[in-house]
Design an enzyme around this catalytic site. Structure first.
Site, short mmCIF file in Angstrom:
data_model
loop_
_atom_site.label_atom_id
_atom_site.label_comp_id
_atom_site.label_asym_id
_atom_site.label_seq_id
_atom_site.Cartn_x
_atom_site.Cartn_y
_atom_site.Cartn_z
N CYS A 84 8.75 34.12 32.86
CA CYS A 84 8.58 33.24 34.02
C CYS A 84 9.29 31.92 33.78
CB CYS A 84 7.10 32.97 34.31
SG CYS A 84 6.94 32.01 35.83
N GLY A 85 10.34 31.69 34.59
CA GLY A 85 11.13 30.47 34.41
C GLY A 85 10.42 29.25 34.94
N HIS A 86 9.80 29.38 36.12
CA HIS A 86 9.14 28.18 36.70
C HIS A 86 8.02 27.72 35.80
CE1 HIS A 86 5.54 30.33 38.32
NE2 HIS A 86 5.05 29.11 38.32
N ASP A 272 7.26 33.67 45.49
CA ASP A 272 7.53 32.55 44.60
C ASP A 272 7.97 31.36 45.44
OD1 ASP A 272 9.27 32.34 41.39
OD2 ASP A 272 8.30 30.79 42.60
N GLY A 277 12.93 31.30 38.22
CA GLY A 277 13.85 31.10 37.09
C GLY A 277 14.32 32.40 36.45
N SER A 278 13.42 33.37 36.29
CA SER A 278 13.86 34.66 35.70
C SER A 278 14.77 35.39 36.69
CB SER A 278 12.64 35.51 35.34
OG SER A 278 11.76 35.64 36.45
O1 LIG Z 1 10.20 31.42 37.86
C1 LIG Z 1 10.04 32.62 37.60
O2 LIG Z 1 10.68 33.28 36.78
C2 LIG Z 1 8.94 33.30 38.35
N1 LIG Z 1 8.08 32.65 39.14
C3 LIG Z 1 7.08 33.55 39.70
C4 LIG Z 1 7.54 34.93 39.36
C5 LIG Z 1 8.66 34.75 38.33
#
Ligand SMILES: O=C([O-])C1=[NH+]CCC1
Length: 362
Positions: A84-86, A272, A277-278
């Site tokens: 999870c990037g965020h 989201d 981010g991912s």
């Molecule tokens: O930022 C990210 O990677 C995600 N935010 C929610 C699902 C994945």
């Protein structure tokens, strides 16, 4: 915290010790033995259908080897994700700012680069190491005015221009209006596997800002996820069986040269609020595979929320930094902010101890 509007509820105290030597074993223990804690924190009345969480894990096989500073398990309305990037961006600020060594024992070992003013810290996520760079003010606290960035795990495309036939009874009105019954999409990995499909390909000619309804987008993405998920050959992770599944579907729209908008449906159709981010890692890796992006290129990614904030800097930026045999190393940057601190209780006579999500079985 929130990152471009997407919440991250960071669990800092009270979570039981997880059994298992590796982070993936601990992730299975969280799922199999302590899942009611996730449900209580993510679901109503303490959370909501779109809540997101991060459970700090003090010891993993990579913190013991000195390759990581702390571990994390990401959770949401359905279970536990692999990247999870965020949430990593929010954790970057939080871990730099916390001086409680019960929360982050290795805090004092973090080194600030005097030339850049950034602190680097290594987060062990289920997909691997996420290397965070956190801007710091002279007083040692994280700087909310500058983005946090991270280098993700090697990211790669696993399918390009895949044609998916939509059964007649699953067609949504906008696709039916095109006369088509197929959708062409791509699949890529950015610490988690995503199907990536353009809004126009789904039958929305005016893109995400057109007359698109979230309900139709929800139906279209849920249909694609149901059709694709059984095709596990599309989501093979080179080393970990736990990572071999389709996590989300991202509907994309190119809005300018190296600028995209997107809406990511993940887990049990959560949306989201951030640019994901991912998903940015996966999209940059796909762009490199398609020849649209080269090493050093940066692309701006907005979400339906960051688009509302016209000013720049509320979306995410993705940069193809390095190409390795295992995949592309992508740098992602974005901004997170604190929203508050909470404690939660469940009383003995509470008839809804594990919460609920309206519309889903408790
Ligand atoms: O930022 C990210 O990677 C995600 N935010 C929610 C699902 C994945």
């Amino acid at each position: 915290m929130h990152t471009s509007g997407e919440p991250t509820r960071i669990v800092v105290n009270g979570y039981p010790e997880l059994e298992g030597g590796t982070l993936l074993e601990k992730r299975r223990c969280a799922r199999d033995k302590w899942d009611e804690i996730r449900m209580r924190l993510m679901r109503e009345p303490r959370g909501h259908a779109e809540m997101y969480g991060a459970i700090l894990v003090q010891e993993t096989e990579l913190t013991r080897s000195g390759e990581a500073d702390i571990g994390v398990l990401f959770c949401h309305n359905e279970g536990y994700s692999t990247m999870c990037g965020h949430a990593s961006i929010g954790l970057g600020r939080f871990l730099v700012d916390t001086h409680d060594l019960n929360v982050f024992p290795r805090r004092n070992g973090l080194v600030q680069d005097p030339s850049t003013g950034f602190v680097t810290l290594r987060l062990h996520a289920p997909c691997g190491i996420v290397q965070l760079s956190v801007p710091v003010k002279p007083d040692g606290h994280s700087d909310p005015t500058r983005p946090v960035s991270f280098l993700g795990v090697p990211s790669f495309a696993t399918a390009r221009n895949l044609v998916v036939e939509i059964p007649a009874d699953k067609l949504w009105p906008s696709l039916k209006a095109t006369g088509r019954s197929t959708v062409t999409l791509d699949v890529a990995y950015g610490g988690a596997f995503y199907a990536l499909v353009s809004a126009s390909e789904l039958g929305f000619p005016y893109g995400l800002r057109g007359a698109t309804t979230v309900t139709e987008l929800d139906h279209a993405t849920a249909t694609l996820k149901a059709l694709l998920s059984p095709r596990t050959e599309l989501f093979v992770h080179p080393t970990e069986a736990d990572l071999t599944f389709l996590y989300g579907v991202i509907v994309t729209e190119v809005t300018a040269q190296q600028r995209e908008t997107g809406i990511c449906f993940f887990a049990d159709q959560q949306i989201d609020r951030s640019p994901c981010g991912s998903g940015v890692m996966a999209r940059v890796a796909l762009g490199v595979a398609q020849g649209r992006l080269r090493l050093g290129d940066t692309c701006e990614y907005d979400s339906v929320v960051s688009l509302l904030h016209g000013e720049s800097g509320y979306g995410f930026r993705g940069t193809a930094v390095e190409e390795r045999e295992e995949g592309v190393i992508v740098k992602v940057d974005g901004r997170a902010f604190y929203t508050g601190a909470s404690s939660f209780v469940v009383e003995e006579h509470d008839a809804l101890p594990n919460g609920f999500i309206v519309g889903l079985p408790a």
